[in-house]
Design a protein around this motif. Structure first.
Motif, PDB file in Angstrom:
ATOM      1  N   SER A  66      64.142  52.372  14.300  1.00  0.00           N
ATOM      2  CA  SER A  66      63.028  52.722  13.413  1.00  0.00           C
ATOM      3  C   SER A  66      61.881  51.735  13.591  1.00  0.00           C
ATOM      4  O   SER A  66      60.694  52.108  13.518  1.00  0.00           O
ATOM      5  CB  SER A  66      63.503  52.754  11.960  1.00  0.00           C
ATOM      6  N   HIS A  67      62.217  50.477  13.861  1.00  0.00           N
ATOM      7  CA  HIS A  67      61.183  49.475  14.138  1.00  0.00           C
ATOM      8  C   HIS A  67      60.392  49.840  15.396  1.00  0.00           C
ATOM      9  O   HIS A  67      59.155  49.784  15.402  1.00  0.00           O
ATOM     10  CB  HIS A  67      61.843  48.105  14.310  1.00  0.00           C
ATOM     11  N   PHE A  68      61.084  50.253  16.466  1.00  0.00           N
ATOM     12  CA  PHE A  68      60.385  50.600  17.704  1.00  0.00           C
ATOM     13  C   PHE A  68      59.568  51.884  17.541  1.00  0.00           C
ATOM     14  O   PHE A  68      58.516  52.033  18.175  1.00  0.00           O
ATOM     15  CB  PHE A  68      61.378  50.728  18.858  1.00  0.00           C
ATOM     16  N   SER A  69      60.014  52.784  16.702  1.00  0.00           N
ATOM     17  CA  SER A  69      59.197  53.966  16.414  1.00  0.00           C
ATOM     18  C   SER A  69      57.861  53.548  15.800  1.00  0.00           C
ATOM     19  O   SER A  69      56.797  54.080  16.157  1.00  0.00           O
ATOM     20  CB  SER A  69      59.945  54.910  15.466  1.00  0.00           C
ATOM     21  N   ALA A  70      57.922  52.582  14.895  1.00  0.00           N
ATOM     22  CA  ALA A  70      56.682  52.068  14.283  1.00  0.00           C
ATOM     23  C   ALA A  70      55.818  51.366  15.324  1.00  0.00           C
ATOM     24  O   ALA A  70      54.578  51.482  15.297  1.00  0.00           O
ATOM     25  CB  ALA A  70      57.030  51.119  13.141  1.00  0.00           C
ATOM     26  N   GLN A  71      56.447  50.655  16.258  1.00  0.00           N
ATOM     27  CA  GLN A  71      55.685  49.967  17.302  1.00  0.00           C
ATOM     28  C   GLN A  71      55.002  50.964  18.239  1.00  0.00           C
ATOM     29  O   GLN A  71      53.867  50.741  18.678  1.00  0.00           O
ATOM     30  CB  GLN A  71      56.613  49.040  18.108  1.00  0.00           C
ATOM     31  N   ALA A  72      55.688  52.060  18.545  1.00  0.00           N
ATOM     32  CA  ALA A  72      55.065  53.089  19.381  1.00  0.00           C
ATOM     33  C   ALA A  72      53.805  53.625  18.719  1.00  0.00           C
ATOM     34  O   ALA A  72      52.765  53.816  19.374  1.00  0.00           O
ATOM     35  CB  ALA A  72      56.061  54.220  19.642  1.00  0.00           C
ATOM     36  N   SER A  73      53.873  53.874  17.411  1.00  0.00           N
ATOM     37  CA  SER A  73      52.704  54.357  16.672  1.00  0.00           C
ATOM     38  C   SER A  73      51.612  53.293  16.595  1.00  0.00           C
ATOM     39  O   SER A  73      50.424  53.593  16.745  1.00  0.00           O
ATOM     40  CB  SER A  73      53.125  54.769  15.252  1.00  0.00           C
ATOM     41  N   ARG A  74      52.039  52.064  16.368  1.00  0.00           N
ATOM     42  CA  ARG A  74      51.066  50.967  16.241  1.00  0.00           C
ATOM     43  C   ARG A  74      50.231  50.804  17.504  1.00  0.00           C
ATOM     44  O   ARG A  74      49.011  50.623  17.447  1.00  0.00           O
ATOM     45  CB  ARG A  74      51.806  49.669  15.928  1.00  0.00           C
ATOM     46  N   TYR A  75      50.887  50.883  18.670  1.00  0.00           N
ATOM     47  CA  TYR A  75      50.198  50.613  19.932  1.00  0.00           C
ATOM     48  C   TYR A  75      49.798  51.888  20.674  1.00  0.00           C
ATOM     49  O   TYR A  75      49.142  51.797  21.717  1.00  0.00           O
ATOM     50  CB  TYR A  75      51.085  49.749  20.832  1.00  0.00           C
ATOM     51  N   GLY A  76      50.193  53.059  20.172  1.00  0.00           N
ATOM     52  CA  GLY A  76      49.835  54.302  20.832  1.00  0.00           C
ATOM     53  C   GLY A  76      50.404  54.417  22.228  1.00  0.00           C
ATOM     54  O   GLY A  76      49.708  54.828  23.163  1.00  0.00           O
ATOM     55  N   ILE A  77      51.689  54.088  22.374  1.00  0.00           N
ATOM     56  CA  ILE A  77      52.310  54.036  23.698  1.00  0.00           C
ATOM     57  C   ILE A  77      53.659  54.750  23.659  1.00  0.00           C
ATOM     58  O   ILE A  77      54.360  54.732  22.642  1.00  0.00           O
ATOM     59  CB  ILE A  77      52.483  52.559  24.139  1.00  0.00           C
ATOM     60  N   TRP A  78      54.008  55.402  24.768  1.00  0.00           N
ATOM     61  CA  TRP A  78      55.345  55.964  24.927  1.00  0.00           C
ATOM     62  C   TRP A  78      56.330  54.836  25.212  1.00  0.00           C
ATOM     63  O   TRP A  78      55.999  53.896  25.968  1.00  0.00           O
ATOM     64  CB  TRP A  78      55.379  56.957  26.085  1.00  0.00           C
ATOM     65  N   LEU A  79      57.521  54.932  24.650  1.00  0.00           N
ATOM     66  CA  LEU A  79      58.562  53.932  24.880  1.00  0.00           C
ATOM     67  C   LEU A  79      59.811  54.597  25.454  1.00  0.00           C
ATOM     68  O   LEU A  79      60.317  55.570  24.895  1.00  0.00           O
ATOM     69  CB  LEU A  79      58.953  53.232  23.573  1.00  0.00           C
TER      70      LEU A  79
END
Length: 274
Positions: A66-79
């Motif tokens: 869930s943390h990485f999902s938030a990071q993807a949104s924060r930076y606008g990047i695919w993970l």
């Protein structure tokens, strides 16, 4: 299109590995990458399975995801998180699971490693992945800005039937996050990844673990990107770090026009003994 590969020396502390990934995601975004790729077992690499299990949970209960999902949104990047160990839905064993997250924070694909690493090497190394993990049952493709992506993990690369399925699906990208041993890496890593790219006429992206880990194992490194002609366009060597590379996706159509294996493919009938 620019992508970023993260070559890691993941350890036995999940929280510390997450911080390492966070920093790499931020740098990848700042460098203009549209997609970040981590290696196999990115959030935890611990051969003491009882100790590792204390830090693991089901996918829905894994806070790091869930943390990485938030990071993807924060930076606008695919993970592409490489793979992460999660408690399998059957509750008995673990799953070695690749997870792809879109810039809106939504999980777009998940793939469980199908081929489990049960081997005894001449070097004395012995591994029994099946004693702790449940293998997956199906190939997985996902549509991304890079095109159609087929998912695999590490040992999967030795089983061409899986990649025949992907080739027949006309994938543009194959991902193979890994934690390859040093002896097998020195012997087979480059050859196998180049073969997977050549036969599928697709890019292969393989982020890898490297170096000496806290649990005592050594991994090969050499995170690779291979183009559809089989040319290695990125080799990260043996040290941890982040590297970006620009993919010329028009190369896919160019190679497929020169050698039309997709058009020339035939259905092979079952073998009949004489």
């Amino acid at each position: 299109m620019r992508i970023a590969l993260h070559q890691m020396t993941s350890g036995t502390n999940l929280a510390r590995n997450v911080l390492d990934i966070d920093a790499a995601i931020a740098k990848a975004a700042a460098d203009g990458a549209i997609m970040y790729f981590a290696p196999e077992m990115s959030i935890l690499l611990d051969r003491d399975r009882a100790h590792a299990r204390l830090q693991l949970a089901s996918e829905s209960q894994t806070d790091a995801l869930s943390h990485f999902s938030a990071q993807a949104s924060r930076y606008g990047i695919w993970l592409h998180l490489g793979s992460v160990p999660v408690v399998h839905e059957n509750g008995d064993k673990l799953a070695n699971r690749s997870i792809v997250i879109a810039p809106d924070g939504q999980v777009k694909a998940r793939y469980d490693k199908m081929h489990l690493f049960d081997i005894d090497l001449a070097s004395g190394e012995s591994w029994r992945e099946s004693s702790a993990y449940t293998g997956g049952n199906t190939p997985v493709v996902v549509q991304t800005p890079l095109g159609l992506m087929g998912l695999g993990i590490c040992y999967d690369m030795r089983f061409p039937d899986l990649f025949s399925v992907y080739a027949k699906s006309n994938v543009d990208i194959i991902t193979l996050p890994s934690a390859f041993t040093v002896p097998t890496g020195e012997a087979h890593w480059h050859s196998l990844l180049r073969a997977r790219a050549i036969e599928s006429e697709a890019f292969v992206i393989a982020a890898a673990q490297c170096g000496l880990h806290e649990d005592g194992r050594k991994t090969f490194g050499h995170s690779l990107v291979v183009d559809p002609w089989g040319t290695v366009i990125l080799d990260m060597g043996e040290a941890p770090g982040l590297a970006c590379v620009d993919l010329g996706l028009d190369k896919i159509a160019e190679i497929r026009q020169q050698i039309p294996v997709h058009a020339n493919r035939r259905v092979i009938p079952p073998l009949v003994a004489e």
